[in-house]
Design a protein around this motif. Structure first.
Motif, short mmCIF file in Angstrom:
data_model
loop_
_atom_site.label_atom_id
_atom_site.label_comp_id
_atom_site.label_asym_id
_atom_site.label_seq_id
_atom_site.Cartn_x
_atom_site.Cartn_y
_atom_site.Cartn_z
N ALA A 101 55.43 -33.61 31.45
CA ALA A 101 56.66 -32.81 31.44
C ALA A 101 56.74 -31.93 32.68
O ALA A 101 55.73 -31.60 33.30
CB ALA A 101 56.70 -31.94 30.19
N ASP A 102 57.96 -31.56 33.02
CA ASP A 102 58.16 -30.69 34.18
C ASP A 102 57.96 -29.23 33.80
O ASP A 102 57.60 -28.41 34.64
CB ASP A 102 59.57 -30.92 34.73
CG ASP A 102 59.74 -32.36 35.13
OD1 ASP A 102 59.30 -32.70 36.23
OD2 ASP A 102 60.24 -33.17 34.32
N LYS A 103 58.25 -28.92 32.56
CA LYS A 103 58.08 -27.54 32.11
C LYS A 103 57.59 -27.50 30.68
O LYS A 103 57.96 -28.35 29.86
CB LYS A 103 59.42 -26.80 32.13
CG LYS A 103 59.82 -26.28 33.46
CD LYS A 103 61.07 -25.43 33.31
CE LYS A 103 61.71 -25.16 34.65
NZ LYS A 103 60.82 -24.47 35.59
N LEU A 104 56.81 -26.46 30.41
CA LEU A 104 56.40 -26.14 29.05
C LEU A 104 56.80 -24.68 28.87
O LEU A 104 56.51 -23.84 29.73
CB LEU A 104 54.89 -26.32 28.91
CG LEU A 104 54.21 -25.80 27.64
CD1 LEU A 104 54.75 -26.50 26.41
CD2 LEU A 104 52.69 -26.06 27.72
N VAL A 105 57.52 -24.38 27.80
CA VAL A 105 57.99 -23.01 27.59
C VAL A 105 57.50 -22.53 26.22
O VAL A 105 57.66 -23.25 25.23
CB VAL A 105 59.55 -22.95 27.62
CG1 VAL A 105 60.04 -21.52 27.41
CG2 VAL A 105 60.11 -23.54 28.91
N CYS A 136 46.79 -22.17 26.76
CA CYS A 136 47.57 -23.43 26.72
C CYS A 136 48.27 -23.65 28.06
O CYS A 136 48.36 -24.77 28.56
CB CYS A 136 48.63 -23.38 25.63
SG CYS A 136 47.94 -23.25 24.00
N ALA A 137 48.78 -22.54 28.62
CA ALA A 137 49.46 -22.64 29.91
C ALA A 137 48.48 -23.14 30.98
O ALA A 137 48.81 -24.01 31.79
CB ALA A 137 50.02 -21.27 30.31
N ILE A 138 47.26 -22.63 30.93
CA ILE A 138 46.25 -23.05 31.91
C ILE A 138 45.93 -24.53 31.71
O ILE A 138 45.90 -25.31 32.66
CB ILE A 138 44.96 -22.20 31.76
CG1 ILE A 138 45.27 -20.74 32.10
CG2 ILE A 138 43.84 -22.74 32.64
CD1 ILE A 138 44.10 -19.78 31.86
N ARG A 139 45.73 -24.89 30.44
CA ARG A 139 45.39 -26.29 30.13
C ARG A 139 46.50 -27.23 30.64
O ARG A 139 46.23 -28.24 31.28
CB ARG A 139 45.23 -26.41 28.60
CG ARG A 139 44.81 -27.76 28.13
CD ARG A 139 44.62 -27.73 26.60
NE ARG A 139 45.01 -29.00 26.02
CZ ARG A 139 45.45 -29.16 24.78
NH1 ARG A 139 45.57 -28.11 23.97
NH2 ARG A 139 45.77 -30.35 24.34
N ALA A 140 47.76 -26.85 30.38
CA ALA A 140 48.88 -27.70 30.79
C ALA A 140 48.95 -27.79 32.31
O ALA A 140 49.13 -28.87 32.88
CB ALA A 140 50.18 -27.13 30.22
N CYS A 141 48.80 -26.63 32.94
CA CYS A 141 48.90 -26.57 34.39
C CYS A 141 47.81 -27.40 35.05
O CYS A 141 48.06 -28.15 35.99
CB CYS A 141 48.79 -25.11 34.79
SG CYS A 141 49.77 -24.70 36.18
N GLU A 142 46.59 -27.29 34.51
CA GLU A 142 45.48 -28.06 35.09
C GLU A 142 45.70 -29.55 34.93
O GLU A 142 45.23 -30.35 35.72
CB GLU A 142 44.15 -27.65 34.42
CG GLU A 142 43.63 -26.35 34.98
CD GLU A 142 42.36 -25.85 34.31
OE1 GLU A 142 41.66 -25.04 34.92
OE2 GLU A 142 42.09 -26.27 33.16
N ALA A 143 46.44 -29.90 33.87
CA ALA A 143 46.68 -31.33 33.62
C ALA A 143 47.95 -31.82 34.32
O ALA A 143 48.40 -32.94 34.07
CB ALA A 143 46.75 -31.57 32.13
N VAL A 175 51.20 -30.22 34.46
CA VAL A 175 52.53 -29.70 34.10
C VAL A 175 52.83 -28.59 35.12
O VAL A 175 52.11 -27.58 35.16
CB VAL A 175 52.56 -29.16 32.65
CG1 VAL A 175 53.91 -28.57 32.32
CG2 VAL A 175 52.18 -30.26 31.67
N ALA A 176 53.86 -28.80 35.93
CA ALA A 176 54.04 -27.92 37.08
C ALA A 176 54.22 -26.45 36.70
O ALA A 176 53.67 -25.57 37.35
CB ALA A 176 55.21 -28.39 37.91
N GLU A 201 50.19 -23.76 39.36
CA GLU A 201 48.86 -24.11 39.85
C GLU A 201 48.43 -23.18 40.99
O GLU A 201 47.35 -22.63 40.99
CB GLU A 201 48.85 -25.56 40.30
CG GLU A 201 47.44 -26.05 40.48
CD GLU A 201 47.37 -27.47 40.92
OE1 GLU A 201 48.42 -28.15 40.92
OE2 GLU A 201 46.27 -27.91 41.28
N SER A 202 49.30 -23.04 41.96
CA SER A 202 48.99 -22.11 43.05
C SER A 202 50.28 -21.44 43.45
O SER A 202 51.36 -21.87 43.07
CB SER A 202 48.37 -22.85 44.23
OG SER A 202 49.23 -23.87 44.61
N THR A 203 50.17 -20.38 44.21
CA THR A 203 51.35 -19.57 44.48
C THR A 203 52.51 -20.36 45.12
O THR A 203 52.29 -21.31 45.85
CB THR A 203 50.98 -18.35 45.35
OG1 THR A 203 52.17 -17.68 45.72
CG2 THR A 203 50.24 -18.76 46.59
#
Ligand code: ARG
Length: 440
Positions: A203-207, A251-258, A260-261, A290-292
């Motif tokens: 997904a492009d976003k998780l909210v 969860c945000a970290i997990r998604a981002c590492e996988a 999810v932008a 992921e990064s700034t």
């Protein structure tokens, strides 16, 4: 809205949203919210916002929770709420309550998503809600000798089936349940379903809609943007975090590492928070990336348009001297630009005078919408080190209106005669700019 009350602001605002509408069309967003949202009676407004997102061509997966409803149901049936290490234990009897409570919440959500009342934001809406056995779960099992029984975690997400539904323009609604190949039902947390689904769908976003405004720093100031490293630092810090932050930030970290932008943590109490977060540059909550999103780099000829756009309002106000496009194109190699989220939000130019071991910092500008984010300082620091690497010892600026900003940063006023000879001959006496100098 009657035509006469449509203001210039409305038009400007609508136009400002166009880039997001274009960027979001066809993208997949997973939006998760707890059962509290439905219990509080706030879901009607949220439905209107989901309707709008769907109408703009966003592929939507909604994930609902049912915690308060389950708790109420358990209490009504004189069943206790047993937690083991923060995880709810679900025995066969409580599972019955979970199924009933989740079913009810789901029906209420589906009913609201089916509205189409004239004179409401839902007029002409035609949302088709899809549900099904998209989530395969497995038992969490036995932790320290305690069997959590029907409490499960996501094992597999049926990506093909979800995409089929969304290809048909349907909005998928996932409940916090999962099924096993042996025909069992498991109680799964909404955050596990939402995160696993966002990852599986790429997904492009998780909210996540949550109780607080987002993630705050020690002083209670909202952290608008967090990198994975920043989010980890918040979690490993000593302070006690609000429950929702402890629940959703990992969860945000997990998604981002996988991959999810962007994961957004926003308040469920603010009306229109989803729209404010998604359709403005600044957002309203915390965005985990992921990064700034900021990059400071040397300008290229392609940036001329963006720089002009940035400088024009300041030139019109007389804060900066007018530069035409040709001049800017000729001098582009002297410029650096600060980009935020692929948009130029700041710039500055450095003109070295090697004979005097000095450099002029010119054209320092930050987009009016991005003030007070420390961007000016970032650019100044960068230009200072750039001048240093060229062996220069002094930085000077000419300014008519922003003297204080420079004084606060260690510059002191100097006489025009202190300028490098070449610059002195070009000094515009009518403009009466003040000269400020700082050793570097
Ligand atoms: N509207 C943009 C997006 O959805 C940016 C949101 C920025 N939000 C924030 N909390 N910094 O990607």
């Amino acid at each position: 809205m009657p035509i006469t009350t449509i203001s210039a602001d409305f038009v400007a605002w609508f136009r400002s949203v166009a880039p997001y509408i274009n960027a979001f069309r066809g993208k997949t967003f997973v939006i998760a919210f707890g059962g509290e949202v439905v219990a509080d009676g706030k879901f009607v407004e949220l439905t209107h916002d989901f309707n709008l997102l769907a109408a703009l061509g966003i592929r939507l997966v909604l994930v609902h929770g049912a915690r308060p409803q389950i708790e109420r149901h358990l209490a009504k049936n004189n069943l206790g709420d047993t937690y083991h290490q923060g995880i709810r234990m679900t025995d066969a009897e409580s599972m019955q309550c979970v199924k009933e409570a989740v079913g009810r919440v789901r029906v209420e959500i589906e009913a609201l998503l089916s509205m189409g009342l004239a004179n409401s934001p839902m007029a002409n809406a035609d949302i088709r809600v899809a549900g099904g056995n998209f989530i395969t779960a497995q038992p969490i099992g036995i932790i320290n000798g305690v069997d959590l029984m029907h409490t499960g975690s996501v094992r597999k997400v049926d990506v093909a089936a979800l995409n089929d539904r969304m290809d048909f323009g349907e909005v998928v609604l996932l409940s916090p349940l999962g099924y096993s190949p042996t025909g069992e039902v498991f109680n799964v947390t909404l955050e596990d379903i939402a995160t696993a689904t966002a990852i599986a769908l790429d997904a492009d976003k998780l909210v996540f809609l949550m109780d607080t405004d987002g993630v705050q720093d020690k002083k209670g100031k909202l952290l608008k943007e967090l990198t994975i490293a920043g989010a980890q630092a918040v979690l490993s810090g000593k302070r006690k975090l609000p429950d929702d932050v402890s629940l959703y930030l990992p969860c945000a970290i997990r998604a981002c590492e996988a991959g999810v932008a962007r994961t957004h943590l926003i308040s469920r109490h603010t009306d229109g928070a989803v729209l404010q977060e998604l359709f403005s540059d600044e957002g309203i909550g915390t965005m985990v990336v992921e990064s700034t999103l900021n990059t400071l780099r040397a300008a290229t000829i392609e940036d001329v348009g963006g720089i002009l756009h940035l400088l024009r309002p300041l030139e019109a106000e007389g804060i900066l001297v007018r530069r035409n496009r040709e001049l800017l194109e000729r001098e582009i190699a002297r410029f650096v630009v600060l980009e935020h989220d692929h948009r130029i939000v700041g710039c500055a130019a450095l003109y070295p005078f090697p004979d005097e071991a000095a450099a002029e910092l010119a054209c320092l500008a930050v987009d009016a919408q991005c003030r007070n984010r420390g961007y000016g300082q970032v650019i100044l620091d960068h230009m200072t080190s750039l001048a240093k690497t060229q062996g220069l010892k002094k930085l000077f600026v000419l300014t008519t209106r922003t003297a204080h900003w420079f004084i606060e940063r260690g510059f002191s006023e100097a006489d025009v005669s202190a300028l490098p000879a070449q610059k002195k001959s070009l000094y515009n006496y009518q403009r009466k700019s003040k000269v400020f100098v700082r050793k570097i």
